[in-house]
Write an enzyme that holds these catalytic residues in place. Structure first.
Site, PDB file in Angstrom:
ATOM      1  N   GLY A 239      -1.304  -1.029   7.180  1.00 42.20           N
ATOM      2  CA  GLY A 239      -1.177  -2.489   7.220  1.00 42.20           C
ATOM      3  C   GLY A 239      -1.837  -3.069   8.470  1.00 42.20           C
ATOM      4  O   GLY A 239      -2.507  -4.098   8.406  1.00 42.20           O
ATOM      5  N   GLU A 256       3.515  -5.969   2.652  1.00 41.63           N
ATOM      6  CA  GLU A 256       4.710  -5.292   2.137  1.00 41.63           C
ATOM      7  C   GLU A 256       4.626  -3.858   2.622  1.00 41.63           C
ATOM      8  O   GLU A 256       3.866  -3.056   2.076  1.00 41.63           O
ATOM      9  CB  GLU A 256       4.738  -5.334   0.600  1.00 41.63           C
ATOM     10  N   CYS A 290      10.122   2.591  -1.155  1.00 41.30           N
ATOM     11  CA  CYS A 290      10.102   1.820   0.092  1.00 41.30           C
ATOM     12  C   CYS A 290      11.498   1.282   0.403  1.00 41.30           C
ATOM     13  O   CYS A 290      11.882   1.196   1.564  1.00 41.30           O
ATOM     14  CB  CYS A 290       9.079   0.703   0.018  1.00 41.30           C
TER      15      CYS A 290
END
Ligand code: NAD
Length: 517
Positions: A239, A256, A290
Site C-alpha cells: 500500500g 484497504e 484480513c
C-alpha cells in the site's frame, strides 16, 4: 463450453498476437493444492495497461450516460449471471485459491448481495438533491450531486478473490465509473472470469469492466495510467508503494490493508459461542482473512473454559483439498514461512502451543499449516504485533474487559474486531472505543455481510471505505451547484454594493451568532 474454459487466458504461443494481449510475456496461475496449471495469462506492460484504460475511458462516458436506472438494469443482469454460474465460479475459486468449494460459495454469495445493494442504492446515495442555501445565500437554490470519477483502477489480493475486489468494483460501477481490475498474480483466472462474465452479461457496455493481469509492475502501471482513483486492497507494505506511485500523477487512493484483529471475551460471554466464532474467525480460509481473528483476550472468569472449548473445537479441523476439508492450502507458499516464524518466535519467548505448531508430528502436509493455538504469548512477540495471516490464534488471559480493550487497541493496525459479552450496553461501549473500522458483537466478520455498513480500517489498516453509502461516495466527487432564484436589492459580492452593506451584515451576524458563548 463453460465460461471457465473460455476465459481471457492465452497460450504462450498466442500471447502478444491479439490486441488485448499486447505483450508476449506470460505467467502461469497454479492450483496451490496440486501445482496444476489453472491458466496462462499475459503480463500486461505499461503500454497494454494504458490501452486498456483508454478503452475504459471511452466506455466510462457511455456508462455514466446510462444513468442510475440503466446501470442498475445491467448490474442486475451481471449479478443474475454470477448467481446462475455460482458453482462454476466456486469451482474455479477452489482450484486457484485453494479454499473449500462451500467457502467459495459463501464468498461469491456475499459479493452478489453487495452488487444488488450497490446497484439498488446508488441513486439515493449519489443522485441530485437540493440542500438548504442558508442565510447568506437565501435567494439561491443549492444543489448537490455525486459524480463519477471516470475510470477506477482496482488492485486486488488473492485471499477473497471475488468478494474483496467486488467491494470496490460493484460500488465503483454503480456510481457510474468504468473499472480496470488488476487481480493478484495468484488469482488471475478468477479476475479474468469475472470480466468475461461481465462481457457476456452486459455486452452493450463490455468495456466498462476490464481486467489486466500481471505482477506488481502491472499494478504500478495502472497507478500511472491517469485513472480517477486507485482502490487498493493488499498489504500495508505494498500500500505504501502504491501511494508513492499514485503521488506522481496525484491520483487519489483508497487503501484497504491488513489487520491484526482481536476478540474480547468478557466475564458474562457465551463461552461456547465465543470459542466457535474464534475458531471460525481464525482458521477459516486457512486464516488468510484480513478481518480474521488473530488474537483473543479472555477475562480471568472465562479463560480456562474458553481455552478448553477452543482446544476441543480445533482438534476436529482438518486442512485439505477434498470436500470434507475445513480449510485449504496456503494460497501463497511464502506465507508458510511467515506463519512458522511467528509461531517459533512466540515459543522462543515462552509461549505454549496447545494444538498445531511447527513440530514434525503436527505437519499437515506440503502447502498446509496446522491449526495452531498459542497461549502465554508475550505482547512484544511477532504473533501479537504483526499480521500472521495463517490458521493461528493467540489466547491471552486478562483481568477484565478494560485490559482486553487496552491490549486490543495497542497495535498499529485497526481493521476490525469482535466482542463477546452478555451485556448489550457494555458491549456497545467497548465496540465504540475499539480502535477499528468495524466491530461485531457476539459474532465475527458479520459487518462484511451487511451491505449498508461501510468497510475499512484505521492506522496501518488503511483509509477510505468500501460498501454502503460511504463506499458509493468513495468513487465519486461531490459536485456543488447554486442557482440564483431572484436578485436581492443589495448584492454583497459586488464592487457596486453600498458602503454600509458590510456594517449591516456585521450587525446581523452579531445578532444571530454573537449570543453564543
Ligand atoms: P499484496 O500487497 O502482496 O498485493 C496486493 C496487490 O498489489 C496484488 O495484485 C499485487 O500484484 C499488487 N502489487 C504489488 N506490488 C505493487 C506495486 N508496486 N504497485 C501496484 N500494485 C502492486 O497483498 P496480497 O498478499 O495479495 O494480499 C494479502 C494482504 O491483503 C493482507 O495483508 C490482507 O490483510 C490484505 N487484505 C486486506 C483487505 C481489506 O479489505 N482491508 C481485504 C483482503 C486482504
Amino acid at each position: 463450453m463453460s465460461l471457465a474454459e473460455e476465459i481471457d487466458t492465452v497460450t504462450r504461443e498466442s500471447a502478444g498476437s491479439v490486441d488485448r494481449h499486447a505483450t508476449s510475456r506470460t505467467f502461469d496461475s497454479t492450483d496451490p493444492a496440486t501445482g496444476a496449471v489453472v491458466g496462462v495469462f499475459p503480463v500486461h506492460d505499461a503500454e497494454a495497461v494504458d490501452a486498456t484504460v483508454g478503452q475504459a475511458r471511452d466506455a466510462a462516458t457511455a456508462w455514466a450516460a446510462l444513468g442510475f436506472d440503466g446501470r442498475r438494469q445491467r448490474l442486475d443482469a451481471y449479478r443474475g449471471y454470477l448467481a446462475r454460474r455460482l458453482h462454476e465460479l466456486a469451482d474455479l475459486v477452489h482450484r486457484e485459491n485453494g479454499k473449500p468449494h462451500a467457502d467459495a460459495i459463501l464468498e461469491i454469495s456475499l459479493a452478489v448481495d453487495h452488487l444488488a445493494w450497490a446497484a439498488g442504492h446508488a441513486r439515493k446515495a449519489l443522485g441530485p438533491r437540493r440542500v438548504r442555501a442558508g442565510m447568506l445565500a437565501a435567494n439561491h437554490a443549492a444543489y448537490l450531486e455525486y459524480q463519477p470519477l471516470g475510470v477506477v483502477g482496482v488492485i486486488g489480493p488473492w485471499n477473497y478473490p471475488v468478494f474483496t475486489p467486488m467491494g470496490s468494483i460493484a460500488y465503483a460501477l454503480a456510481a457510474g465509473n468504468a473499472v480496470v481490475f488488476k487481480p493478484s498474480e495468484y488469482t488471475p483466472a478468477i479476475g479474468a472470469w469475472l470480466a468475461a462474465a461481465w462481457r457476456a452479461a452486459v455486452p452493450d457496455a463490455a468495456d466498462a469492466f476490464q481486467v489486466v493481469t500481471g505482477f506488481g509492475d502491472t499494478g504500478a502501471a495502472l497507478c500511472r495510467a491517469g485513472v480517477g482513483k486507485i482502490a487498493f486492497t493488499g498489504s500495508a507494505a505494498t500500500g505504501r508503494k502504491v501511494m508513492a506511485t499514485c503521488a506522481e500523477p496525484l491520483t487519489p487512493v483508497l487503501m484497504e490493508l491488513g489487520g491484526k484483529d482481536a476478540m474480547i471475551v468478557d466475564d458474562d460471554a457465551d463461552v461456547v459461542a465465543a470459542a466457535d466464532a474464534a475458531v471460525w474467525g481464525a482458521m477459516s480460509n486457512g486464516g488468510q482473512t484480513c478481518i480474521g481473528v488473530e488474537r483473543v483476550y479472555a477475562t480471568e472468569a472465562v479463560y480456562d473454559r474458553f481455552v478448553a472449548e477452543v482446544t476441543a473445537q480445533v482438534r476436529s479441523l482438518r486442512p485439505g483439498s477434498d470436500d470434507e476439508a475445513t480449510y485449504g492450502p496456503m494460497t501463497m507458499p511464502s506465507q508458510i514461512e511467515v506463519v512458522n516464524r511467528h509461531v517459533e518466535d512466540a515459543t522462543g519467548k515462552g509461549a505454549r502451543v496447545i494444538t498445531g505448531g511447527t513440530d514434525d508430528d503436527a505437519f499437515p502436509g506440503e502447502g498446509y499449516v496446522a491449526p495452531t493455538v498459542l497461549l502465554d504469548v508475550p505482547e512484544d512477540a511477532a504473533a501479537i504485533r504483526e499480521e500472521t495471516f495463517g490458521p493461528t490464534l493467540t489466547i491471552t488471559r486478562v483481568r477484565d474487559a478494560e485490559e482486553a480493550l487496552r491490549l486490543t487497541n495497542d497495535t498499529s493496525y485497526g481493521l476490525a474486531g469482535s466482542i463477546f459479552s452478555g451485556s448489550k450496553a457494555k458491549a456497545l461501549d467497548l465496540a465504540r472505543r475499539m480502535r477499528s473500522g468495524m466491530t461485531s458483537i457476539n459474532s465475527v466478520l458479520t459487518f462484511a455481510s451487511v451491505p449498508a455498513l461501510p468497510f475499512g480500517g484505521v492506522g496501518d489498516s488503511g483509509f477510505g471505505r468500501i460498501h454502503g453509502e460511504d463506499g458509493l461516495k468513495e468513487f465519486t466527487r461531490a459536485k456543488a451547484i447554486t442557482r440564483q432564484r431572484f436578485a436581492l436589492p443589495t448584492n454583497l459580492m459586488s464592487f457596486r454594493r453600498p458602503a454600509d452593506a458590510a456594517d449591516q451584515l456585521a450587525r446581523v451576524v452579531g445578532m444571530l451568532h454573537g449570543r453564543h458563548r
